[in-house]
Design a protein around this motif. Structure first.
Motif, PDB file in Angstrom:
ATOM      1  N   THR A   6       0.821  -1.216   0.000  1.00  0.00           N
ATOM      2  CA  THR A   6       0.000   0.000   0.000  1.00  0.00           C
ATOM      3  C   THR A   6       0.854   1.264   0.000  1.00  0.00           C
ATOM      4  OG1 THR A   6      -0.201   0.090   2.416  1.00  0.00           O
ATOM      5  CG2 THR A   6      -1.874  -1.179   1.217  1.00  0.00           C
ATOM      6  N   PHE A   7       2.181   1.134   0.180  1.00  0.00           N
ATOM      7  CA  PHE A   7       3.078   2.294   0.180  1.00  0.00           C
ATOM      8  C   PHE A   7       3.283   2.869  -1.211  1.00  0.00           C
ATOM      9  CE2 PHE A   7       5.497   0.484   4.080  1.00  0.00           C
ATOM     10  CZ  PHE A   7       4.455   0.861   4.898  1.00  0.00           C
ATOM     11  N   GLY A   8       2.900   2.141  -2.232  1.00  0.00           N
ATOM     12  CA  GLY A   8       3.080   2.614  -3.603  1.00  0.00           C
ATOM     13  C   GLY A   8       3.931   1.643  -4.401  1.00  0.00           C
ATOM     14  N   VAL A   9       4.384   2.107  -5.558  1.00  0.00           N
ATOM     15  CA  VAL A   9       5.144   1.267  -6.478  1.00  0.00           C
ATOM     16  C   VAL A   9       6.592   1.162  -6.008  1.00  0.00           C
ATOM     17  CG1 VAL A   9       5.926   1.004  -8.856  1.00  0.00           C
ATOM     18  CG2 VAL A   9       3.671   1.941  -8.386  1.00  0.00           C
ATOM     19  N   PHE A  10       7.098  -0.069  -5.911  1.00  0.00           N
ATOM     20  CA  PHE A  10       8.491  -0.314  -5.577  1.00  0.00           C
ATOM     21  C   PHE A  10       8.882  -1.682  -6.103  1.00  0.00           C
ATOM     22  CE2 PHE A  10       5.958  -1.686  -1.963  1.00  0.00           C
ATOM     23  CZ  PHE A  10       6.426  -2.964  -1.728  1.00  0.00           C
ATOM     24  N   GLU A  11      10.166  -1.939  -6.110  1.00  0.00           N
ATOM     25  CA  GLU A  11      10.707  -3.204  -6.593  1.00  0.00           C
ATOM     26  C   GLU A  11      11.008  -4.114  -5.404  1.00  0.00           C
ATOM     27  OE1 GLU A  11      14.752  -4.758  -8.864  1.00  0.00           O
ATOM     28  OE2 GLU A  11      14.490  -2.643  -8.422  1.00  0.00           O
ATOM     29  N   GLU A  12      10.690  -5.381  -5.533  1.00  0.00           N
ATOM     30  CA  GLU A  12      11.047  -6.388  -4.542  1.00  0.00           C
ATOM     31  C   GLU A  12      12.205  -7.197  -5.103  1.00  0.00           C
ATOM     32  OE1 GLU A  12       7.701  -8.793  -3.307  1.00  0.00           O
ATOM     33  OE2 GLU A  12       6.363  -7.082  -3.579  1.00  0.00           O
ATOM     34  N   ASN A  17      19.159 -13.953   1.998  1.00  0.00           N
ATOM     35  CA  ASN A  17      18.635 -13.942   3.362  1.00  0.00           C
ATOM     36  C   ASN A  17      17.461 -13.005   3.611  1.00  0.00           C
ATOM     37  OD1 ASN A  17      20.571 -15.815   4.301  1.00  0.00           O
ATOM     38  ND2 ASN A  17      22.082 -14.178   4.351  1.00  0.00           N
ATOM     39  N   TYR A  18      17.132 -12.135   2.696  1.00  0.00           N
ATOM     40  CA  TYR A  18      16.068 -11.178   2.913  1.00  0.00           C
ATOM     41  C   TYR A  18      15.527 -10.663   1.589  1.00  0.00           C
ATOM     42  CZ  TYR A  18      19.769  -7.748   2.043  1.00  0.00           C
ATOM     43  OH  TYR A  18      20.787  -7.039   1.477  1.00  0.00           O
ATOM     44  N   ILE A  19      14.464  -9.867   1.657  1.00  0.00           N
ATOM     45  CA  ILE A  19      13.904  -9.216   0.471  1.00  0.00           C
ATOM     46  C   ILE A  19      14.180  -7.731   0.599  1.00  0.00           C
ATOM     47  CG2 ILE A  19      11.818  -8.693  -0.833  1.00  0.00           C
ATOM     48  CD1 ILE A  19      10.630 -11.282   0.284  1.00  0.00           C
ATOM     49  N   ALA A  28      13.723  -0.308   2.579  1.00  0.00           N
ATOM     50  CA  ALA A  28      13.433  -1.270   3.644  1.00  0.00           C
ATOM     51  C   ALA A  28      13.917  -2.650   3.226  1.00  0.00           C
ATOM     52  CB  ALA A  28      11.943  -1.316   3.945  1.00  0.00           C
ATOM     53  N   MET A  29      14.016  -3.529   4.217  1.00  0.00           N
ATOM     54  CA  MET A  29      14.321  -4.932   3.957  1.00  0.00           C
ATOM     55  C   MET A  29      13.509  -5.772   4.917  1.00  0.00           C
ATOM     56  SD  MET A  29      18.143  -5.137   5.505  1.00  0.00           S
ATOM     57  CE  MET A  29      18.202  -6.704   6.320  1.00  0.00           C
ATOM     58  N   VAL A  30      13.086  -6.933   4.454  1.00  0.00           N
ATOM     59  CA  VAL A  30      12.281  -7.849   5.259  1.00  0.00           C
ATOM     60  C   VAL A  30      12.954  -9.215   5.215  1.00  0.00           C
ATOM     61  CG1 VAL A  30      10.014  -8.921   5.519  1.00  0.00           C
ATOM     62  CG2 VAL A  30      10.185  -6.603   4.622  1.00  0.00           C
ATOM     63  N   GLY A  31      13.178  -9.786   6.396  1.00  0.00           N
ATOM     64  CA  GLY A  31      13.832 -11.086   6.439  1.00  0.00           C
ATOM     65  C   GLY A  31      13.424 -11.889   7.658  1.00  0.00           C
ATOM     66  N   PRO A  32      13.620 -13.198   7.611  1.00  0.00           N
ATOM     67  CA  PRO A  32      13.244 -14.062   8.734  1.00  0.00           C
ATOM     68  C   PRO A  32      14.210 -13.908   9.901  1.00  0.00           C
ATOM     69  CG  PRO A  32      14.361 -15.330   7.065  1.00  0.00           C
ATOM     70  CD  PRO A  32      14.208 -13.944   6.514  1.00  0.00           C
ATOM     71  N   GLU A  39      11.978  -9.713  10.632  1.00  0.00           N
ATOM     72  CA  GLU A  39      12.559  -8.428  11.002  1.00  0.00           C
ATOM     73  C   GLU A  39      12.419  -7.487   9.818  1.00  0.00           C
ATOM     74  OE1 GLU A  39      16.285  -7.275  13.574  1.00  0.00           O
ATOM     75  OE2 GLU A  39      16.916  -8.075  11.629  1.00  0.00           O
ATOM     76  N   ILE A  40      12.018  -6.272  10.109  1.00  0.00           N
ATOM     77  CA  ILE A  40      11.903  -5.240   9.079  1.00  0.00           C
ATOM     78  C   ILE A  40      12.945  -4.182   9.380  1.00  0.00           C
ATOM     79  CG2 ILE A  40      10.423  -3.479   8.058  1.00  0.00           C
ATOM     80  CD1 ILE A  40       8.039  -5.198   8.855  1.00  0.00           C
ATOM     81  N   GLY A  41      13.798  -3.932   8.411  1.00  0.00           N
ATOM     82  CA  GLY A  41      14.806  -2.882   8.529  1.00  0.00           C
ATOM     83  C   GLY A  41      14.370  -1.679   7.723  1.00  0.00           C
ATOM     84  N   LEU A  42      14.498  -0.498   8.300  1.00  0.00           N
ATOM     85  CA  LEU A  42      14.055   0.732   7.650  1.00  0.00           C
ATOM     86  C   LEU A  42      15.236   1.660   7.381  1.00  0.00           C
ATOM     87  CD1 LEU A  42      11.012   1.440   9.975  1.00  0.00           C
ATOM     88  CD2 LEU A  42      10.953   0.436   7.687  1.00  0.00           C
ATOM     89  N   ASN A  43      15.295   2.197   6.170  1.00  0.00           N
ATOM     90  CA  ASN A  43      16.281   3.209   5.820  1.00  0.00           C
ATOM     91  C   ASN A  43      15.550   4.537   5.749  1.00  0.00           C
ATOM     92  OD1 ASN A  43      18.488   1.529   5.588  1.00  0.00           O
ATOM     93  ND2 ASN A  43      18.026   1.020   3.476  1.00  0.00           N
TER      94      ASN A  43
END
Length: 77
Positions: A6-12, A17-19, A28-32, A39-43
């Motif tokens: 819902t944040f808008g258009v972005f690339e995955e 180890n993460y997306i 951002a990054m999302v990983g197990p 865990e969600i990492g935010l830049n």
């Protein structure tokens, strides 16, 4: 991921180890972390202080991270 979209258009961009989530730059990054949490990492610079955000040291991949646990346990059918 449905809520993040819902944040808008972005690339995955999946890595080993993460997306990585990015537009021009990774935001951002999302990983197990464990079998039932991610865990969600935010830049993001200048994030307001919050009890769930863990600020990372300078030079880390992300400025802050947070963990999210599953609401319920999944069972195999």
């Amino acid at each position: 991921m449905t809520q993040i979209r819902t944040f808008g258009v972005f690339e995955e961009a999946p890595t080993k180890n993460y997306i990585s989530l990015r537009r021009k730059k990774q935001f951002a990054m999302v990983g197990p972390v464990t079998k039932d949490s991610v865990e969600i990492g935010l830049n993001a610079k200048d994030l307001p202080a919050h009890a769930r955000l863990k600020v990372q040291p300078p030079g880390s991949m992300c400025n802050a991270t947070t963990r999210i646990k599953a609401r319920r346990k999944w069972t195999r059918s």
